[in-house]
Design a protein around this motif. Structure first.
Motif, PDB file in Angstrom:
ATOM      1  N   THR A 314      27.810   8.879  25.153  1.00  0.00           N
ATOM      2  CA  THR A 314      26.671   7.957  25.126  1.00  0.00           C
ATOM      3  C   THR A 314      25.653   8.307  26.195  1.00  0.00           C
ATOM      4  O   THR A 314      24.439   8.364  25.919  1.00  0.00           O
ATOM      5  CB  THR A 314      27.151   6.506  25.316  1.00  0.00           C
ATOM      6  OG1 THR A 314      28.059   6.171  24.260  1.00  0.00           O
ATOM      7  CG2 THR A 314      25.979   5.542  25.295  1.00  0.00           C
ATOM      8  N   VAL A 315      26.126   8.553  27.426  1.00  0.00           N
ATOM      9  CA  VAL A 315      25.172   8.830  28.505  1.00  0.00           C
ATOM     10  C   VAL A 315      24.504  10.196  28.309  1.00  0.00           C
ATOM     11  O   VAL A 315      23.345  10.389  28.705  1.00  0.00           O
ATOM     12  CB  VAL A 315      25.839   8.734  29.896  1.00  0.00           C
ATOM     13  CG1 VAL A 315      26.417   7.346  30.121  1.00  0.00           C
ATOM     14  CG2 VAL A 315      26.911   9.802  30.089  1.00  0.00           C
ATOM     15  N   TYR A 317      23.875  11.512  25.283  1.00  0.00           N
ATOM     16  CA  TYR A 317      22.944  11.325  24.171  1.00  0.00           C
ATOM     17  C   TYR A 317      21.658  10.631  24.629  1.00  0.00           C
ATOM     18  O   TYR A 317      20.564  10.908  24.108  1.00  0.00           O
ATOM     19  CB  TYR A 317      23.632  10.510  23.066  1.00  0.00           C
ATOM     20  CG  TYR A 317      22.761  10.236  21.871  1.00  0.00           C
ATOM     21  CD1 TYR A 317      22.497  11.243  20.937  1.00  0.00           C
ATOM     22  CD2 TYR A 317      22.203   8.970  21.654  1.00  0.00           C
ATOM     23  CE1 TYR A 317      21.685  11.006  19.830  1.00  0.00           C
ATOM     24  CE2 TYR A 317      21.399   8.722  20.556  1.00  0.00           C
ATOM     25  CZ  TYR A 317      21.141   9.743  19.650  1.00  0.00           C
ATOM     26  OH  TYR A 317      20.343   9.499  18.555  1.00  0.00           O
ATOM     27  N   THR A 318      21.778   9.737  25.608  1.00  0.00           N
ATOM     28  CA  THR A 318      20.609   8.950  26.048  1.00  0.00           C
ATOM     29  C   THR A 318      20.045   9.417  27.386  1.00  0.00           C
ATOM     30  O   THR A 318      19.262   8.700  28.000  1.00  0.00           O
ATOM     31  CB  THR A 318      21.000   7.466  26.168  1.00  0.00           C
ATOM     32  OG1 THR A 318      22.033   7.320  27.167  1.00  0.00           O
ATOM     33  CG2 THR A 318      21.507   6.923  24.838  1.00  0.00           C
ATOM     34  N   LYS A 320      17.824  11.482  28.409  1.00  0.00           N
ATOM     35  CA  LYS A 320      16.375  11.591  28.599  1.00  0.00           C
ATOM     36  C   LYS A 320      15.710  10.218  28.659  1.00  0.00           C
ATOM     37  O   LYS A 320      14.793   9.996  29.447  1.00  0.00           O
ATOM     38  CB  LYS A 320      15.765  12.419  27.469  1.00  0.00           C
ATOM     39  CG  LYS A 320      16.070  13.902  27.566  1.00  0.00           C
ATOM     40  CD  LYS A 320      15.295  14.696  26.523  1.00  0.00           C
ATOM     41  CE  LYS A 320      15.552  16.184  26.672  1.00  0.00           C
ATOM     42  NZ  LYS A 320      14.805  16.983  25.658  1.00  0.00           N
ATOM     43  N   LYS A 321      16.194   9.300  27.843  1.00  0.00           N
ATOM     44  CA  LYS A 321      15.594   7.970  27.806  1.00  0.00           C
ATOM     45  C   LYS A 321      16.097   7.092  28.950  1.00  0.00           C
ATOM     46  O   LYS A 321      15.333   6.329  29.554  1.00  0.00           O
ATOM     47  CB  LYS A 321      15.914   7.311  26.463  1.00  0.00           C
ATOM     48  CG  LYS A 321      15.174   6.000  26.238  1.00  0.00           C
ATOM     49  CD  LYS A 321      15.445   5.470  24.827  1.00  0.00           C
ATOM     50  CE  LYS A 321      14.653   4.188  24.566  1.00  0.00           C
ATOM     51  NZ  LYS A 321      14.917   3.668  23.198  1.00  0.00           N
ATOM     52  N   TYR A 322      17.394   7.200  29.256  1.00  0.00           N
ATOM     53  CA  TYR A 322      17.992   6.385  30.318  1.00  0.00           C
ATOM     54  C   TYR A 322      18.725   7.308  31.308  1.00  0.00           C
ATOM     55  O   TYR A 322      19.958   7.341  31.357  1.00  0.00           O
ATOM     56  CB  TYR A 322      18.976   5.365  29.742  1.00  0.00           C
ATOM     57  CG  TYR A 322      18.390   4.500  28.658  1.00  0.00           C
ATOM     58  CD1 TYR A 322      17.260   3.719  28.892  1.00  0.00           C
ATOM     59  CD2 TYR A 322      18.975   4.453  27.393  1.00  0.00           C
ATOM     60  CE1 TYR A 322      16.723   2.917  27.893  1.00  0.00           C
ATOM     61  CE2 TYR A 322      18.454   3.656  26.390  1.00  0.00           C
ATOM     62  CZ  TYR A 322      17.316   2.894  26.636  1.00  0.00           C
ATOM     63  OH  TYR A 322      16.788   2.105  25.651  1.00  0.00           O
TER      64      TYR A 322
END
Length: 606
Positions: A314-315, A317-318, A320-322
């Motif tokens: 999850t981290v 995958y995200t 760039k956004k988070y």
């Protein structure tokens, strides 16, 4: 947590520091009234002659040359020596130093994140979470863990210096970072993951990776530069890792693959990563020693793997956004690597103090991630602030309550036995405490339980032998000492105990001397063995040899009253009444006037 709120509250940073300091002192102040424990505090302070010699050229030389206690951490030794000069053997002063170092680290953590991100509320939460969480109690309330709080202070200071360096790339600031990192490693080498943490911070919140990757020219060179500038720090990491491994190996703390296979270590690592998360979010049933289970239920391994894989994916995958989720999670994973158990250095499965640095990563994820779950600034104002306050109040209450268990060794052991199962080591510690207070029958019951849970536990046999000896049951004592030596032929303590509490009590002084010699061979700085030799040689009339060994005991610990008293008695037997009088006066000045009264009564010392 809006920017307008950040702007308003940035004017009141001094208030934030004061409130955070008051809260931390309120939670931890009670430890100022607590005593030393039998959990390594004797090794680090109460029975350490070098520490009790205070700050001197000789003690500084020792601090920088020894791997005593299986670490090379000279700054930890120096800080304890400084405390001894200020407080002597008053435990409250040592506890207060630990609290102050923890407080300074908490304030530094707020300043660090506020400087990197400009976010006040999030930075307050990270610092308060760090300062007030119950997992911190072990590091702060345990005097022997001075190395933990001292290393954390220097480590966070090194990160702050690096952030200042990243702002202008001035060599002097990098040099300060390098020196502070070295100081952190010289306090406790578990800070070796700091270069990895700095690379994460380069991505977020410093955004150095994005800046160089967005540059059209020399992108590869610039990206490589971010790695190359860490090389001096990585070299320090390698050097201290090798040194620590060597010191642990010399001290017999590294378990072989035959004793603990890699598969068992890997299973413990996976389960421990998730167990630490559990204790971060639900900090109850905390203990100072968690026994190594050696085998885990299959479901527990599978669930732990599932959680780790899901969060990691999850981290990533995200990221760039988070980016804060990515950085916080890998901060957590990376900071635990030196202590997660792949290179096993003891019999514990995990330890609360190991989460001291790593839990900062989880607090980052919470501070910047939870607001994303609530839409709209007004909703966040109404919900997040009271929720955060409530959460921190609960943490503070739990931490205050957890501190109470560290009041003394017996209270700590009893609590640990309540929250763990089959805890052989804690039964052994509890038995030692009962024996020290003269409750030998009660001590034997706990030594029996330790041996029941771990039949090959050499220390428990040796300690039970001491208790039997104090009760006059010398044959049982001898059987236990023999068993302890059979299980661990390299145990200096077992040889000393057999010599002092069996052969010596039975009047077999020559055999006692042989055991003391073996104990000294195995552990050349074992003070009690030199005292035992002195007493045994005096018993058989070899006073010159007795004095030689007692001289060495006094050299190891210049303020040990017992050694002066024994040497005074030996000088008296030699007819050297003047030297005998000096020694008994010294013994009296240090602790006990019995020798002086005896010598004066018979006219040997006026």
């Amino acid at each position: 947590m809006s920017s307008s709120l950040d702007t308003n509250y940035s004017k009141h940073k001094i208030v934030i520091y004061i409130v955070l300091a008051l809260l931390t002192f309120a939670v931890y102040w009670q430890v100022n009234q607590y005593d030393f424990t039998t959990l390594d505090d004797d090794i680090y302070v109460t029975e350490n002659g070098h520490v009790q010699s205070g700050i001197s050229w000789e003690s500084v030389r020792w601090a920088f040359s020894t791997t005593f206690a299986e670490f090379w951490h000279p700054l930890t030794w120096l800080s304890l020596m400084f405390d001894y000069q200020l407080h002597g053997l008053s435990a409250g002063g040592y506890h207060l130093t630990n609290v102050i170092l923890h407080l300074l680290s908490s304030l530094l953590l707020f300043s660090l994140f506020h400087r990197m991100t400009g976010a006040v509320w999030e930075s307050i939460f990270v610092a308060a979470f760090f300062a007030l969480h119950p997992l911190r109690v072990e590091s702060v309330a345990w005097i022997a863990e001075r190395k933990d709080v001292l290393s954390m202070f220097f480590g966070l200071a090194a990160i702050y210096a690096y952030v200042r360096y990243a702002e202008s790339c001035r060599f002097f600031r990098y040099f300060i970072c390098f020196i502070l990192f070295a100081f952190a490693l010289m306090s406790k080498p578990t800070m070796v993951t700091l270069p990895f943490i700095l690379m994460l911070l380069d991505y977020w919140p410093l955004q150095r990776w994005q800046k160089v990757m967005n540059a059209q020219e020399k992108a590869f060179h610039s990206t490589g530069g971010l790695i190359w500038e860490k090389i001096p720090l990585i070299i320090l990491t390698i050097v201290f890792s090798i040194l620590t491994f060597w010191a642990h190996h010399q001290g017999g703390m590294i378990a072989s693959l035959e004793r603990l296979p890699f598969l068992a270590r890997f299973q413990n690592m996976v389960v421990s990563y998730v167990s630490y998360l559990g204790k971060i979010f639900y900090p109850v049933d905390l203990a100072f020693f968690y026994p190594y289970p050696y085998t885990f239920p299959l479901w527990k391994i599978l669930v732990s793997c599932f959680i780790l894989i899901i969060v990691t994916c999850t981290v990533i995958y995200t990221f760039k956004k988070y980016p804060f989720l990515f950085v916080g999670w890998f901060w957590y994973l990376g900071a635990l690597i030196p202590v997660i158990g792949l290179v096993k250095s003891a019999n514990y499965a995990m330890a609360d103090r190991f989460a001291y640095l790593s839990s900062i990563g989880i607090s980052m994820m919470l501070a910047w991630g939870i607001p994303l779950l609530l839409p709209g600034e007004d909703v966040r104002k109404k919900i997040l602030f009271p929720a955060a306050i409530t959460f921190l109040v609960i943490l503070s209450a739990l931490t205050w309550h957890q501190c109470r268990y560290w009041e003394n060794s017996i209270a700590l052991c009893r609590h640990t036995l309540q929250v763990t199962k089959n805890n052989y080591m804690v039964h052994n510690f509890l038995g030692l405490n009962y024996a020290q207070s003269g409750q030998n029958q009660r001590a034997i019951l706990d030594f029996n339980k330790a041996i029941y849970y771990k039949p090959n536990y050499a220390d428990a046999y040796s300690n039970r032998g001491n208790a039997y000896s104090e009760l006059g049951q010398y044959q049982r004592a001898m059987n236990d000492f023999n068993k302890a030596i059979l299980l661990n032929p390299n145990s200096a303590k077992a040889y000393y105990n057999r010599g002092a509490f069996a052969f010596n009590k039975l009047g077999e002084y020559q055999k006692a001397i042989e055991d003391f010699n073996e104990a000294i061979r195995l552990k050349p700085d074992l003070l009690s063995a030199y005292e035992g030799q002195g007493a045994a040689y005096s018993k058989i009339g070899q006073y010159r040899k007795a004095i030689d060994y007692l001289n060495e005991a006094i050299r190891l610990k210049p303020n040990k009253a017992f050694a002066y008293g024994l040497r005074g008695a030996a000088y008296l037997k030699q007819g050297n009444k003047e030297q005998s009088c000096r020694d008994v006066r010294k013994a009296c000045a240090l602790r006990d006037c019995t020798w002086l009264e005896w010598a004066q009564r018979y006219g040997y010392c006026r």
